[in-house]
Design an enzyme around this catalytic site. Structure first.
Site, PDB file in Angstrom:
ATOM      1  CG  ASP A 129       6.805  -0.816  -0.842  1.00 32.36           C
ATOM      2  OD1 ASP A 129       5.884  -1.501  -1.318  1.00 32.36           O
ATOM      3  OD2 ASP A 129       6.853  -0.469   0.342  1.00 32.36           O
ATOM      4  CG  ASP A 187       2.627  -3.999  -0.790  1.00 33.38           C
ATOM      5  OD1 ASP A 187       3.565  -3.260  -1.144  1.00 33.38           O
ATOM      6  OD2 ASP A 187       2.583  -4.545   0.320  1.00 33.38           O
TER       7      ASP A 187
END
Length: 419
Positions: free
Chosen positions: A312, A104
């Site tokens: 992201d 992430d």
């Protein structure tokens, strides 16, 4: 995926000292002098107070991990694709156990589910057993020994705890801990990082596809794995996310000099500093759908906001404000030759389905999206892989598939190289 973070733009000099003191205690660092952050100010007097804090705290983690037990190799790890998520594999503990968690770039803290667990979601691997590891430790705190001043960290009953919520609804609560991190290296040996800060989650909620045990934070903050790797990462990393429709399910993430992305076809975009959080902000000027260019006009209605989107890897969809999404939806609908339209932006799967090309027009370069970057096929439907959000604007993992994506925090850039 991103955490909800509080801006520290208004921190004064007393708070700077508190942050440095907290990290010195937690990491057993002997101390800091003003030169550690005045050096950054000397080379760039325009650095914000937030950036000075980030660089000084980053150095503290770097120093804490500079020990003889660190092998001078370039770390690397597997990236595992499962459904629409991408997971990273590391090893924690002594003896080491495998941890598979979401890779992430939209958050910082690494965490995994631990025993004893009051609420945990299903995962393939056993829960991390802290009592079975000889290198596990907690971070003590008190009136004269504060916890690291990081988002979601607080002192409870003499121990530092984490309590983090993500934009997609996932949350984790537990003990802020230290452990030995091990990773493979490009020299076919093991890189070992002692006193790696991570979260031991004991009250967790989320949907990670039944395979992952938590999150591995690749953000730009002090608790990120990129920062804690110190000189081994050089604040650089790169990955390739394999497309969902290809049989190969495993690729790699590289840290350090080997992570450089260059060569013909590389598109390099500048990271925008000074935005809230430790995210990788870039400026998206427009999306071009077929022959139609749709500018990303900001809230003012006349200009494009700097750093208006983050990169992201933890979110599958690219999420955009409703006004921009509506224009893209209209352009896709008008330029799509489909036998039948099913939902708002879904069409019946058909080998003759003609979909328009889509290009992400970043400030610094244009990134042409392949069909599987912009559209996702689920069963009998093919849908646009974009979502709507007014507060969380992100360039998700589906849009990054089949690109070598490289991040360089010192040079402040992110690069895309199509395969």
């Amino acid at each position: 995926m991103a955490t909800y973070v509080a801006s520290c733009c208004f921190l004064d000099s007393i708070l700077i000292f508190s942050i440095l003191t907290a990290f010195s205690v937690a990491q057993n660092i002997s101390g800091f002098t003003a030169n550690l952050y005045q050096q950054d100010a000397f080379y760039n007097p325009n650095l914000s107070q937030t950036e000075l804090i980030r660089r000084v705290v980053g150095r503290s983690v770097w120093r804490a991990n500079m020990s003889s037990s660190i092998t001078p190799n370039t770390p690397t790890a597997d990236i595992i694709r499962h459904n629409n998520r991408f997971f990273m594999k590391i090893r924690l503990g002594t003896p080491p156990v495998d941890i598979i968690a979401v890779a992430d770039t939209g958050s910082d803290l690494t965490w995994t589910q631990c025993l004893p667990c009051t609420q945990c979601f299903p995962q393939h691997q056993p829960l991390f057993n802290t009592q079975a590891s000889s290198s596990y430790g907690t971070i003590q705190c008190g009136p004269s020994r504060p916890c690291p001043l990081l988002s979601g960290i607080r002192c409870l009953a003499g121990l530092c705890h984490h309590d983090i919520r993500y934009a997609d609804g996932m949350h984790t609560r537990g003990l802020l801990s230290t452990e030995t991190l091990r990773m493979d290296s490009t020299a076919h040996s093991t890189v070992q990082i002692p006193s790696y800060i991570f979260g031991c989650g004991m009250d967790n909620n989320g949907n990670v596809g039944g395979i992952g045990s938590g999150v591995i934070g690749l953000g730009a903050g002090p608790e990120s794995i990129v920062t804690q790797l110190g000189h081994l990462s050089g604040r650089k990393f790169s990955y390739c996310l394999m497309p969902l429709d290809l049989p190969r399910r495993v690729s790699h993430i590289h840290f350090g000099d080997r992570a450089a992305v260059r060569g013909p076809g590389t598109i390099t975009v500048s990271l925008v500093p000074g935005r809230p959080g430790n995210f990788y902000h870039v400026t998206l000027e427009a999306f071009t759908v077929g022959r139609t260019r749709i500018p990303f006009i900001g809230r003012s209605g006349s200009t494009i906001d700097q750093g208006n989107i983050i990169i992201d890897s933890g979110s599958a969809l690219t999420t955009l404000p409703r006004h921009l999404y509506a224009q893209i939806k209209q352009a896709v609908t008008m330029q799509t030759d489909a036998p039948e339209r099913l939902l708002e932006l879904c069409f019946r799967k058909d080998r003759l389905l003609q979909l328009p090309s889509i290009v992400a027009n970043f400030r610094g370069g244009n990134v042409p999206l392949k069909r599987f970057n912009a559209f996702v096929t689920m069963g009998s439907a093919t849908c646009l892989a974009f979502g709507v959000s007014e507060n969380f604007i992100a360039y998700g993992s589906l849009a990054q598939q089949d690109f070598l994506v490289g991040f360089d925090q010192y040079e402040r850039r992110v690069s895309f190289k199509p395969f």
